[in-house]
Write an enzyme that holds these catalytic residues in place. Structure first.
Site, PDB file in Angstrom:
ATOM      1  N   GLY A  88       0.843  -1.189   0.000  1.00  9.83           N
ATOM      2  CA  GLY A  88       0.000   0.000   0.000  1.00  9.83           C
ATOM      3  C   GLY A  88       0.882   1.244   0.000  1.00  9.83           C
ATOM      4  O   GLY A  88       2.047   1.196   0.410  1.00  9.83           O
ATOM      5  N   CYS A  89       0.328   2.367  -0.451  1.00 10.61           N
ATOM      6  CA  CYS A  89       1.151   3.577  -0.617  1.00 10.61           C
ATOM      7  C   CYS A  89       1.586   4.150   0.737  1.00 10.61           C
ATOM      8  O   CYS A  89       2.776   4.399   0.964  1.00 10.61           O
ATOM      9  CB  CYS A  89       0.411   4.610  -1.453  1.00 10.61           C
ATOM     10  SG  CYS A  89      -1.297   4.895  -0.930  1.00 10.61           S
ATOM     11  N   HIS A  90       0.631   4.371   1.661  1.00 11.19           N
ATOM     12  CA  HIS A  90       1.015   4.841   2.998  1.00 11.19           C
ATOM     13  C   HIS A  90       1.937   3.815   3.663  1.00 11.19           C
ATOM     14  O   HIS A  90       2.873   4.169   4.379  1.00 11.19           O
ATOM     15  CB  HIS A  90      -0.212   4.979   3.897  1.00 11.19           C
ATOM     16  CG  HIS A  90      -1.021   6.210   3.678  1.00 11.19           C
ATOM     17  ND1 HIS A  90      -0.527   7.476   3.848  1.00 11.19           N
ATOM     18  CD2 HIS A  90      -2.330   6.367   3.349  1.00 11.19           C
ATOM     19  CE1 HIS A  90      -1.496   8.368   3.637  1.00 11.19           C
ATOM     20  NE2 HIS A  90      -2.600   7.715   3.320  1.00 11.19           N
ATOM     21  N   ALA A  91       1.631   2.537   3.456  1.00 13.19           N
ATOM     22  CA  ALA A  91       2.416   1.483   4.110  1.00 13.19           C
ATOM     23  C   ALA A  91       3.857   1.500   3.603  1.00 13.19           C
ATOM     24  O   ALA A  91       4.802   1.425   4.393  1.00 13.19           O
ATOM     25  CB  ALA A  91       1.780   0.119   3.858  1.00 13.19           C
TER      26      ALA A  91
END
Ligand SMILES: NC(=O)c1ccc[n+]([C@@H]2O[C@H](COP(=O)([O-])OP(=O)(O)OC[C@H]3O[C@@H](n4cnc5c(N)ncnc54)[C@H](OP(=O)(O)O)[C@@H]3O)[C@@H](O)[C@H]2O)c1
Length: 341
Positions: free
Chosen positions: A154-157
């Site tokens: 995931g992008c935030h991750a």
């Protein structure tokens, strides 16, 4: 040439994958699918006019199976909950196809986490153990090389793990880290929704899902062991990019020890750029770069980090994973500077 098909081609992930792959020396994109569109891809993505003469392929179950048999790699660029159902038949029908999934459907190894974090029972829990987590810089490079199914982060991750991993791997994350992760509006995908479309976002700044965002379990799993993280995502009025500020308790670790932790893992990474001052978001937009600065303090290290959510946060990492899976130069198709403004 490696033959690639992209499923979900009208979205931002499909669009950015095609942009990167039309400039890739070792990959040919043979199909970009849509359930709804059949015209020229360049009508939908006009910046690709002159670079791709593809038309959208109307997607059905039979088309997916055919594309998996006829291609070396298939990208799933669809919303959460779709590939969990659609992807497993492809693994079965096409023994040689490799699959890179951009959604969260194969990122969590524990199926019992899916109802709480993604709102569905995983229909194929037995497959979760077969997916490799696709973040090469944080301990997964060798596993990605041998993988048939890669769960792209995931992008935030990705941004949060990249900020915390150098300290966590050495046991220097000594307590609960606090992470503020700020994303632009393309993080919500190409379809405008109440709360995420332009008039709602372009004059606004707000936190959302504090401590309950679905990327948190993925972060904790990637950091391993006893890691504790308070994670608060924010929505900001720009289109592309993620900027993370992480406050990391490091106990009595000295300044040199903290700086060396980052140099040890990132100095030889092709996409990571260590900076002496806090990074500008715009420097990495349109690239696969990770721009990082670490500032050691009194018992706390502050890590600031910027990535492009559509690049290192999604399609760039997916192409990097393709390169690893097929034994290509890891930077192929990705070695470019940002626009700068
Ligand atoms: N945006 C980001 O920054 C980002 C970063 C990392 C990961 N991701 C993940 O990557 C995946 C793709 O994200 P995205 O931003 O490209 O999404 P998007 O812009 O909303 O595009 C998703 C595409 O999937 C297709 N689709 C197929 N089945 C669908 C269904 N049942 N419902 C809705 N759409 C369906 C749609 O195309 P047709 O209608 O033409 O079929 C749509 O264009 C998502 O799982 C997302 O969470 C996104």
């Amino acid at each position: 040439m490696i033959r690639a098909a992209i499923l979900g081609g009208t979205g931002y992930g499909g669009m950015e994958l095609l942009r990167l792959l039309v400039g890739h020396p070792g990959v040919e994109v043979t199909a970009l699918t849509s359930r709804t569109e059949e015209g020229p891809v360049a009508d939908r993505h006009p910046h690709l006019a002159g670079y791709s003469s593809l038309r959208f392929t109307k997607e059905t179950e039979d088309v997916r199976l055919r594309l998996a048999r006829e291609n070396d790699v298939v990208f799933f660029a669809k919303p959460h909950g779709v590939s969990a159902a659609e992807l497993p038949p492809l693994l079965e029908a096409a023994a040689d196809a490799r699959i890179i999934d951009l959604s969260g459907d194969f990122r969590l190894p524990d199926p019992s986490q899916y109802p709480a974090w993604y709102g569905f029972e995983h229909p194929h829990p037995g497959l979760l153990g077969q997916a490799e987590y696709g973040l090469a810089e944080c301990g997964h490079r060798d596993a990605i090389r041998g993988a048939r199914l890669v769960a792209n982060p995931g992008c935030h991750a990705a941004a949060t793990i990249l900020a915390l991993w150098p300290l966590a791997r050495l046991g220097l994350l000594r307590g609960r880290a606090s992470v503020v992760s700020v994303t632009g509006s393309s993080g919500s995908g190409a379809r405008a929704k109440a709360g995420t479309h332009h008039p709602e976002r372009f004059t606004n700044f707000k936190a959302y899902r504090p401590l309950h965002h679905q990327h948190l379990p993925e972060v904790l799993h990637a950091l391993g062991g006893e890691a504790r993280v308070d994670f608060v995502p924010h929505s900001a009025p720009f289109a592309r990019g993620i900027h993370v500020t992480a406050f990391v308790p490091v106990g009595d670790a000295g300044d040199d020890e903290v700086r060396a932790a980052f140099a040890d893992v990132y100095d030889d990474e092709p996409f990571v750029r260590m900076h002496a001052k806090s990074p500008d978001l715009r420097a990495c937009v349109g690239t696969n770069h990770v721009d990082v600065c670490v500032t050691p303090g009194d018992g706390t290290a502050v890590v600031t980090l910027a990535i492009d959510n559509l690049g290192k946060g999604m399609a760039g990492t997916a192409v990097q994973n393709l390169n690893l899976m097929f034994g290509l130069d890891e930077t192929a198709g990705l070695d470019r500077p940002g626009a700068g403004l």
